[in-house]
Design an enzyme around this catalytic site. Structure first.
Site, PDB file in Angstrom:
ATOM      1  N   SER A   7       0.976  -1.366  -0.062  1.00  0.00           N
ATOM      2  CA  SER A   7      -0.048  -0.065  -0.030  1.00  0.00           C
ATOM      3  C   SER A   7       0.856   0.989   0.068  1.00  0.00           C
ATOM      4  O   SER A   7       1.683   1.430   1.075  1.00  0.00           O
ATOM      5  CB  SER A   7      -0.897  -0.078   1.242  1.00  0.00           C
ATOM      6  OG  SER A   7      -1.420   1.291   1.348  1.00  0.00           O
ATOM      7  N   HIS A  32      -1.493  -1.555  -4.233  1.00  0.00           N
ATOM      8  CA  HIS A  32      -2.849  -1.025  -3.527  1.00  0.00           C
ATOM      9  C   HIS A  32      -2.755   0.602  -3.416  1.00  0.00           C
ATOM     10  O   HIS A  32      -1.738   0.979  -2.817  1.00  0.00           O
ATOM     11  CB  HIS A  32      -2.846  -1.451  -2.056  1.00  0.00           C
ATOM     12  CG  HIS A  32      -4.105  -1.392  -1.422  1.00  0.00           C
ATOM     13  ND1 HIS A  32      -5.280  -2.106  -1.666  1.00  0.00           N
ATOM     14  CD2 HIS A  32      -4.128  -0.552  -0.222  1.00  0.00           C
ATOM     15  CE1 HIS A  32      -6.036  -1.527  -0.734  1.00  0.00           C
ATOM     16  NE2 HIS A  32      -5.611  -0.688  -0.203  1.00  0.00           N
ATOM     17  N   ASP A  34      -4.729   3.955  -2.184  1.00  0.00           N
ATOM     18  CA  ASP A  34      -5.664   4.408  -1.232  1.00  0.00           C
ATOM     19  C   ASP A  34      -6.307   5.709  -1.514  1.00  0.00           C
ATOM     20  O   ASP A  34      -5.475   6.510  -1.442  1.00  0.00           O
ATOM     21  CB  ASP A  34      -5.215   4.535   0.249  1.00  0.00           C
ATOM     22  CG  ASP A  34      -4.916   2.886   0.899  1.00  0.00           C
ATOM     23  OD1 ASP A  34      -5.975   2.311   0.933  1.00  0.00           O
ATOM     24  OD2 ASP A  34      -3.861   2.482   1.100  1.00  0.00           O
ATOM     25  N   MET A  36      -8.738   8.683  -0.618  1.00  0.00           N
ATOM     26  CA  MET A  36      -9.346   9.238   0.734  1.00  0.00           C
ATOM     27  C   MET A  36      -9.809  10.631   0.333  1.00  0.00           C
ATOM     28  O   MET A  36      -9.123  11.432  -0.147  1.00  0.00           O
ATOM     29  CB  MET A  36      -8.536   9.241   1.838  1.00  0.00           C
ATOM     30  CG  MET A  36      -7.983   7.961   2.206  1.00  0.00           C
ATOM     31  SD  MET A  36      -6.998   8.061   3.686  1.00  0.00           S
ATOM     32  CE  MET A  36      -6.384   6.231   3.909  1.00  0.00           C
ATOM     33  N   HIS A  65      -8.461   1.397  -3.761  1.00  0.00           N
ATOM     34  CA  HIS A  65      -9.426   1.430  -2.780  1.00  0.00           C
ATOM     35  C   HIS A  65      -9.943   2.570  -2.373  1.00  0.00           C
ATOM     36  O   HIS A  65      -9.502   3.685  -1.850  1.00  0.00           O
ATOM     37  CB  HIS A  65      -8.663   0.971  -1.263  1.00  0.00           C
ATOM     38  CG  HIS A  65      -9.297   0.905   0.041  1.00  0.00           C
ATOM     39  ND1 HIS A  65      -8.588   0.730   1.197  1.00  0.00           N
ATOM     40  CD2 HIS A  65     -10.586   0.878   0.069  1.00  0.00           C
ATOM     41  CE1 HIS A  65      -9.686   0.782   2.226  1.00  0.00           C
ATOM     42  NE2 HIS A  65     -10.660   0.651   1.616  1.00  0.00           N
ATOM     43  N   MET A  67     -12.173   5.435  -0.432  1.00  0.00           N
ATOM     44  CA  MET A  67     -12.449   5.580   0.937  1.00  0.00           C
ATOM     45  C   MET A  67     -13.164   6.970   0.735  1.00  0.00           C
ATOM     46  O   MET A  67     -12.782   7.896   1.180  1.00  0.00           O
ATOM     47  CB  MET A  67     -11.315   5.655   1.863  1.00  0.00           C
ATOM     48  CG  MET A  67     -10.984   4.127   2.365  1.00  0.00           C
ATOM     49  SD  MET A  67      -9.577   4.007   2.899  1.00  0.00           S
ATOM     50  CE  MET A  67      -8.254   3.969   1.754  1.00  0.00           C
ATOM     51  N   MET A 136     -11.675  -4.771   6.105  1.00  0.00           N
ATOM     52  CA  MET A 136     -10.731  -3.665   6.816  1.00  0.00           C
ATOM     53  C   MET A 136     -10.693  -4.331   8.175  1.00  0.00           C
ATOM     54  O   MET A 136     -11.483  -4.481   9.014  1.00  0.00           O
ATOM     55  CB  MET A 136     -11.340  -2.329   6.754  1.00  0.00           C
ATOM     56  CG  MET A 136     -11.824  -1.658   5.542  1.00  0.00           C
ATOM     57  SD  MET A 136     -10.017  -1.492   4.584  1.00  0.00           S
ATOM     58  CE  MET A 136      -9.056  -0.306   5.854  1.00  0.00           C
ATOM     59  N   PHE A 142      -5.829   5.961   7.923  1.00  0.00           N
ATOM     60  CA  PHE A 142      -4.546   5.973   8.298  1.00  0.00           C
ATOM     61  C   PHE A 142      -3.734   4.708   8.169  1.00  0.00           C
ATOM     62  O   PHE A 142      -4.367   3.524   8.792  1.00  0.00           O
ATOM     63  CB  PHE A 142      -4.189   6.476   9.861  1.00  0.00           C
ATOM     64  CG  PHE A 142      -5.061   7.707   9.814  1.00  0.00           C
ATOM     65  CD1 PHE A 142      -4.438   9.161   9.370  1.00  0.00           C
ATOM     66  CD2 PHE A 142      -6.279   7.840  10.424  1.00  0.00           C
ATOM     67  CE1 PHE A 142      -5.197  10.541   9.590  1.00  0.00           C
ATOM     68  CE2 PHE A 142      -7.058   9.044  10.305  1.00  0.00           C
ATOM     69  CZ  PHE A 142      -6.456  10.140  10.312  1.00  0.00           C
ATOM     70  N   ASP A 174      -6.904  -5.680   4.863  1.00  0.00           N
ATOM     71  CA  ASP A 174      -6.161  -4.253   4.658  1.00  0.00           C
ATOM     72  C   ASP A 174      -5.991  -3.752   6.104  1.00  0.00           C
ATOM     73  O   ASP A 174      -7.165  -3.475   6.649  1.00  0.00           O
ATOM     74  CB  ASP A 174      -7.002  -3.612   3.806  1.00  0.00           C
ATOM     75  CG  ASP A 174      -6.110  -1.932   3.597  1.00  0.00           C
ATOM     76  OD1 ASP A 174      -5.148  -1.864   4.042  1.00  0.00           O
ATOM     77  OD2 ASP A 174      -6.671  -1.280   2.823  1.00  0.00           O
TER      78      ASP A 174
HETATM   79  C1  DX5 Z   1      -5.990   2.484   5.761  1.00  0.00           C
HETATM   80  C2  DX5 Z   1      -5.601   2.126   4.217  1.00  0.00           C
HETATM   81  C3  DX5 Z   1      -4.582   1.057   4.230  1.00  0.00           C
HETATM   82  C4  DX5 Z   1      -3.087   1.286   4.693  1.00  0.00           C
HETATM   83  C5  DX5 Z   1      -2.853   0.351   5.626  1.00  0.00           C
HETATM   84  O1  DX5 Z   1      -7.185   3.224   5.787  1.00  0.00           O
HETATM   85  O2  DX5 Z   1      -6.826   1.644   3.574  1.00  0.00           O
HETATM   86  O3  DX5 Z   1      -4.285   0.663   2.885  1.00  0.00           O
HETATM   87  O4  DX5 Z   1      -2.290   1.934   4.017  1.00  0.00           O
HETATM   88  O5  DX5 Z   1      -1.811   0.625   6.493  1.00  0.00           O
HETATM   89  P1  DX5 Z   1      -0.897  -0.381   7.462  1.00  0.00           P
HETATM   90  O6  DX5 Z   1      -0.545  -1.733   6.762  1.00  0.00           O
HETATM   91  O7  DX5 Z   1       0.030   0.579   7.824  1.00  0.00           O
HETATM   92  O8  DX5 Z   1      -1.790  -0.809   8.520  1.00  0.00           O
HETATM   93 ZN    ZN Z   2      -6.530   0.454   1.581  1.00  0.00          ZN
END
Ligand code: DX5
Ligand code: ZN
Length: 224
Positions: A7, A32, A34, A36, A65, A67, A136, A142, A174
């Site tokens: 990620s 991956h 992310d 947001m 992903h 969010m 999740m 974060f 994740d």
């Molecule tokens: C969090 C993200 C994750 C994040 C995971 O909301 O969706 O993909 O990068 O981070 P780690 O592996 O550090 O928990």
């Molecule tokens: Zn993610």
């Protein structure tokens, strides 16, 4: 087959191409990504411009992903930007069936994501439409948070449902996936393993990725 999905949320964005290449050398097979929006989750990240740049420096599939509150508004832009997989949150999709169809229609693999407080069985009506289900294992927003152990129950339930319903979706996890948790998530039945901080910490993405993947493969062989 277990796969490691680095990620990039925890990567050094000033050196993103190098970070991704290092994670790829270490055995990462899907990136991956992310997204947001500061509404669905209390953080802001990246969107189509970064996706387009990333698309030019890796051939690995890119797993977006989403969010965000309104993922439907972004399906086309992400498809054009080069996304291969797109997962949307159950919690925001009023017309989840239609959204998944739309993602597929745009040439991406559709997936649904659930937050820690959302039950797996709510997904039964759409399980035959998805390429994977993303569980999740932290509250989204974060990197670097601690793994929520109940996620293992949800992964086991998804595996059981897959067998019961005769389907073949994959199970992605994740959040908080690291050396101390990766074995348990693999034993529970996850095969797409997202890791952010565990891969990109200390500027050693290649070595971190290799060690994590090895731990996952050992657990997969033991539970086969
Ligand atoms: C969090 C993200 C994750 C994040 C995971 O909301 O969706 O993909 O990068 O981070 P780690 O592996 O550090 O928990
Ligand atoms: Zn993610």
């Amino acid at each position: 087959m277990v796969e490691l999905l680095p990620s990039i949320l925890s990567a050094d964005f000033a050196h993103l191409a190098d970070e991704v290449k290092a994670a790829e050398r270490g055995g990462g097979t899907v990136i991956h990504f992310d997204v947001m929006d500061g509404h669905f989750v209390p953080n802001l990240t990246i969107g189509p411009p970064v996706l387009e740049s990333l698309r030019k420096v890796t051939r690995l599939p890119i797993d977006c992903h989403m969010m965000v509150e309104n993922p439907d508004d972004f399906v086309e832009a992400f498809a054009e930007g080069g996304a291969d997989w797109m997962s949307v949150h159950y919690e925001v999709c009023r017309n989840l069936h239609r959204t998944l169809q739309n993602i597929k229609h745009h040439g991406m693999e559709p997936a649904v994501v659930i937050n820690p407080a959302t039950a797996v069985d709510l997904l039964i009506p759409v399980l035959d439409m998805v390429h994977h289900v993303l569980v999740m294992s932290v509250n989204p927003g974060f990197g670097g948070q601690s793994f929520i152990p109940y996620s293992l129950v949800k992964i086991r339930r998804l595996k059981e449902l897959r067998e019961e319903l005769g389907l073949n979706y994959r199970i992605e996890v994740d959040g908080g996936v690291a050396h101390d948790t990766i074995g348990q998530v693999v034993e529970a039945g996850a095969d797409l393993l997202v890791a952010g901080s565990a891969v990109f910490s200390h500027g050693r993405a290649e070595q971190n990725a290799r060690e994590l993947l090895q731990a996952a493969q050992v657990a997969a062989a033991a539970s086969a």
